[in-house]
Design an enzyme around this catalytic site. Structure first.
Site, mmCIF file in Angstrom:
data_model
loop_
_atom_site.group_PDB
_atom_site.id
_atom_site.type_symbol
_atom_site.label_atom_id
_atom_site.label_comp_id
_atom_site.label_asym_id
_atom_site.label_seq_id
_atom_site.Cartn_x
_atom_site.Cartn_y
_atom_site.Cartn_z
ATOM 1 N N SER A 118 0.764 -0.835 0.382
ATOM 2 C CA SER A 118 -0.138 -0.158 -0.260
ATOM 3 C C SER A 118 0.701 1.043 -0.349
ATOM 4 C CB SER A 118 -0.577 -0.191 1.073
ATOM 5 O OG SER A 118 -1.771 -0.848 0.858
ATOM 6 N N SER A 119 0.560 2.478 -0.512
ATOM 7 C CA SER A 119 1.515 3.868 -0.531
ATOM 8 C C SER A 119 0.140 4.490 -0.084
ATOM 9 C CB SER A 119 1.545 4.047 -2.131
ATOM 10 O OG SER A 119 2.555 2.366 -2.288
ATOM 11 N N ASN A 120 0.777 5.588 0.527
ATOM 12 C CA ASN A 120 0.082 6.764 0.820
ATOM 13 C C ASN A 120 1.253 7.631 0.728
ATOM 14 O OD1 ASN A 120 1.278 5.643 3.332
ATOM 15 N ND2 ASN A 120 -0.970 6.539 4.738
ATOM 16 N N ARG A 139 9.147 2.344 -4.794
ATOM 17 C CA ARG A 139 8.087 2.960 -4.451
ATOM 18 C C ARG A 139 8.302 3.821 -3.973
ATOM 19 N NH1 ARG A 139 3.544 0.410 -2.415
ATOM 20 N NH2 ARG A 139 5.106 -1.113 -1.488
#
EC number: 3.5.1.97
Length: 824
Positions: free
Chosen positions: A263-265, A527
């Site tokens: 997941s990325s935020n 990422r």
């Protein structure tokens, strides 16, 4: 997050298939798409349990807007709507968490149940629920009554995957929502699966070689001291049920129930925003397939307004926007689980385990399995001071070694209250206060208000007296025991940094040598590196943030080229290529030339992207397969599995480790080195491409190898031919290192196993700040117009505005509404 892809470890109707059947996020409808099983989108219907009328409108995604004159009625309706959209998911997750899948699926699910009973999420959930405030318990109770209103009304119209099983769903209990939360927490933990895989690898190679297969990050030393824990132990066939445990853990990973990888935020501060206000982006990732576990909801009630991300079964908005604050979450990859090898002695029905040279009795309790189509089974679960002895087979622990799992306890934990309080926080400062109370789950919480941004790590992290937690520790030696937990005030955080942005993409988020041990299971750094490149590249707005979420450029390609050109590699690699047989030499030269010119853009139509990924795949086999193969072996599967969850030896060896023993091919009489293996890998990439994509190398396309499979994970759907349940396969770009993540199994196949499941952006400069998109559909029922209806908009990046101002509701949701009235 991830969370969150079915690999084929068993025949179709084995334990993985049985579990998938009822964890499938797509309900199955025997005999066609029956509209009677779908909640209506308009009309007026009485519903016992409501105090006043409630309105439910849907936007194009199917996202519900619940408008109510009381929070009580809003929560009740949320339970009703969640069940209407995702009842198969809710019941399947509950049965999995309880260790009761075999009641619905039969004996094929029994091994999964055995493992889950020993993990005992029910106890974790009980502790969490009992520690919650009376207010929170009332909320869970009201939500449960809404779920039960659905179960009662639709008792004869349930999805066929439930109805055809003969299983009669029990009514929802308030504690069940805490159980779903505990399952989510369990699914975010990579440690159990990684430690089991590491133990499988330890059975194949010596302790001296094991550390090379367990890198923690590019700049970290290899864990030789950690591997030394296993020196002198005879692991082959001595660890009770290891092969079964590893098999079931891998299946749980495939079901997105263990080790959600990605997941990325990120948040952009006002000084880096084109319009002078903060932005927040959230990219919640899961294994590819139908349907995403995440779904959207919007609630408007007096003193409570929120839009955001939920998991059916929990009345909590996990990421979202309340008009003042936006918040999001991603996986820390925190290490808060440890396996302990226990020396076991069995005398009749009595089991003892060793502690500091003394034999102590293991605690024991009985578990009863009510298996569909069979007689009830009673089995004993044993427990040491570290935790329950894990079991995934009918084989009881005997003399030798067994594995105990230790996890934090949650008896004083206020995480459930904290999540609710976070959804009401008016600003970043208050978000910090509430998020520090989230201890039951390890997350990177990133939040923003119009003027500020913040990042806080949540969770409960053990202080280990010795060891890193990468491998099971000798349980009979107290020097490896836990010594309390890190103070939450020591958890990493940041607010309004000078650089103007904050980001979490499962990378190591703390400096090397940080004072507390957060994890040794970090994801790949690429990422996060790409976020930094783009965030530092200019002012950001909604358009550029969408472009970031769909970005398919990898920074790993540039690192690979730097390795090829390094002073100690350039000449030896050329010599190794020249030494190949002529046919392979020409292939290697072509591959090298093209890779050196590759720009790192992993678009689905790129020929060079296809070659690049073929090289990554073939290099893994050339480096490791001679010692860990064949490809069907448990050791090879363990290597592949760990590469899917955290930083891998595949990447680590390509970019460094020139002195690794794995560069030698043990199946040849000569001793190979890194240049020789790289030369072979370059040639093998062309050979593999010729076989898979044809001889016209310019016509190769990455998307012809790499596809999103929009298929139901339910074997019942497969048994019926797929048809109405599946939506085919589509070419896709990216890989595990790109922001638009699309991971495949490094060392196995090219199909996408990991993909974003839901995206959310909040741009505080806009009149309506929130936009979002779900990858599949809001509903898990193929009869619904909101089943898989978002695939095409997802592929095209067609986000949906989610208005928070009441005067804009009609534009976002239309006029059509379902009105629920108090029933008698």
């Amino acid at each position: 997050m991830a969370s969150p892809a079915l690999r084929h470890f068993l025949p179709r109707f084995g334990a993985a298939a049985a579990a998938a059947s009822f964890l499938s996020l797509a309900g199955c409808q025997l005999g066609g798409n029956d509209p009677e099983t779908v909640l209506p989108v308009s009309g007026t219907f009485p519903l016992k349990g409501l105090a006043q009328n409630v309105s439910v409108r849907r936007n194009n995604m199917g996202m519900p807007l619940i408008e109510s004159s009381s929070y009580h009625d809003a929560l009740f309706t949320l339970g009703y709507v969640h069940a209407g959209d995702r009842i198969s998911q809710m019941l399947g997750m509950r049965l999995l968490a309880q260790g009761r899948l075999s009641e619905m699926a039969g004996a094929d699910a029994l091994d999964v149940d055995r493992l889950m009973r020993s993990v005992n999420l029910k106890q974790n959930a009980s502790d969490l629920y009992n520690a919650a405030s009376p207010r929170l318990k009332r909320f869970f109770d009201v939500y449960a009554r809404g779920v039960n209103a659905y179960l009662f009304r639709y008792r004869d119209k349930l999805p066929a995957d439930i109805a055809s099983s003969g299983y009669k769903p029990e009514y929802w209990k308030p504690e069940d929502s805490a159980l779903i939360f505990s399952l989510l927490n369990f699914s975010l933990s990579v440690n159990l699966q990684e430690e089991l895989s590491a133990l499988v690898l330890a059975q194949k190679v010596s302790a001296d070689k094991l550390a090379w297969l367990l890198p923690t990050y590019p700049d970290e030393e290899l864990p030789f001291a950690e591997a030394d824990k296993l020196k002198g132990l005879n692991l082959n066939n001595q660890v009770t049920g290891l092969s079964d445990l590893n098999r079931i853990a891998l299946q749980l990973s495939d079901l997105n129930m263990l080790g959600v990888a990605a997941s990325s935020n990120w948040a952009i501060a006002p000084q880096r925003s084109r319009n002078g206000k903060s932005l927040l982006a959230s990219d919640m990732q899961l294994p590819a397939g139908l349907n995403s576990a995440w779904s959207f909801v919007q609630i408007r009630a007096p003193k409570y307004q929120v839009s955001g991300v939920t998991i059916a079964g929990m009345p909590l908005v996990l990421s979202g926007f309340n008009g003042k604050l936006a918040w999001s979450m991603s996986n820390v990859k925190g290490d808060n689980q440890d396996l302990f090898l226990e020396k076991i002695k069995r005398e009749g029905n009595r089991v003892s385990y060793m502690v500091d040279g003394k034999w102590l009795p293991a605690a024991a309790h009985q578990e009863t399995f009510l298996v569909k189509g069979g007689s009830p089974l009673r089995e004993t679960v044993y427990e040491t001071r570290h935790g329950a002895l894990l079991n995934a087979s009918a084989t009881p622990p005997g003399n030798g070694l067994s594995l105990a799992l230790q996890v934090p306890n949650f008896k004083d934990d206020k995480s459930l209250d904290a999540f609710f309080d976070l959804s009401r926080a008016p600003n970043v400062e208050k978000a910090f206060d509430t998020s520090r109370e989230i201890r039951a789950i390890t997350l990177n919480m990133i939040f923003a208000d119009a003027s500020n941004i913040g990042w806080q790590v949540t969770g409960r992290f053990p202080n280990r007296r010795e060891g890193q937690g990468l491998l099971p520790s000798p349980g009979w030696d107290g020097k490896y025991d836990w010594d309390g937990f890190a103070d939450s005030m020591l958890h990493p955080y940041d607010q309004d940094p000078r650089q103007g942005w904050l980001a979490a993409a499962n990378q190591r988020t703390i400096p090397k040598g940080y004072g507390m041990q957060l994890s040794n299971s970090w994801g790949y750094p690429e990422r996060a590196e790409r976020i930094a490149e783009l965030a530092n590249g200019g002012k950001q707005d909604l358009r550029s943030t969408i472009a970031m979420q769909y970005d398919q450029t990898t920074t790993f390609a540039a690192k690979l080229k730097s390795m090829f050109q390094a002073p100690g590699m350039s000449k030896p690699l050329k010599q190794a290529i020249d030494a190949l047989p002529e046919a392979d030499r020409n292939k290697a030269r072509e591959a090298f030339t093209r890779l050196m010119a590759f720009d790192g853009k992993l678009s689905a139509t790129s020929a060079d992207a296809a070659l690049y990924e073929l090289f990554l795949q073939e290099s893994a086999k050339q480096i490791f397969l001679d010692e860990l193969g064949p490809e069907t072996s448990p050791a090879w599967q363990a290597l592949v599995a760990n590469a899917s969850s955290s930083y891998s030896p595949q990447a680590d060896h390509l970019l460094g480790r020139d002195d690794s023993p794995y560069w030698d091919d043990v199946k040849t009489p000569q001793k190979e080195d890194k240049p020789a293996i790289l030369a072979r890998s370059l040639a093998a990439a062309i050979t593999s491409g010729d076989s898979l994509l044809g001889s016209d190398h310019k016509a190769w396309q990455w998307g012809k190898l790499h596809r999103d499979n929009w298929a139901s994970t339910s074997p019942l759907a497969k048994q019926l031919g797929g048809g109405e349940f599946n939506r085919g396969a589509t070419p896709t770009g990216g890989d595990h290192t790109t922001l638009n993540v699309s991971g495949f199994e490094w060392g196995k196949g090219f199909d996408a196993r990991m993909a974003p499941g839901l995206r959310m952006i909040v741009d505080f400069s806009l009149v309506e700040p929130m936009t979002g998109l779900i990858s599949t559909g809001q509903s898990g029922n193929p009869a619904s117009p909101y089943y898989a209806n978002s695939i095409e908009p997802w592929q095209k990046g067609q986000y949906q505005s989610i208005p928070v101002q009441q005067q804009n509701y009609e534009k976002g949701y239309g006029k059509q509404r379902l009105t629920l009235t108090p029933g008698k």
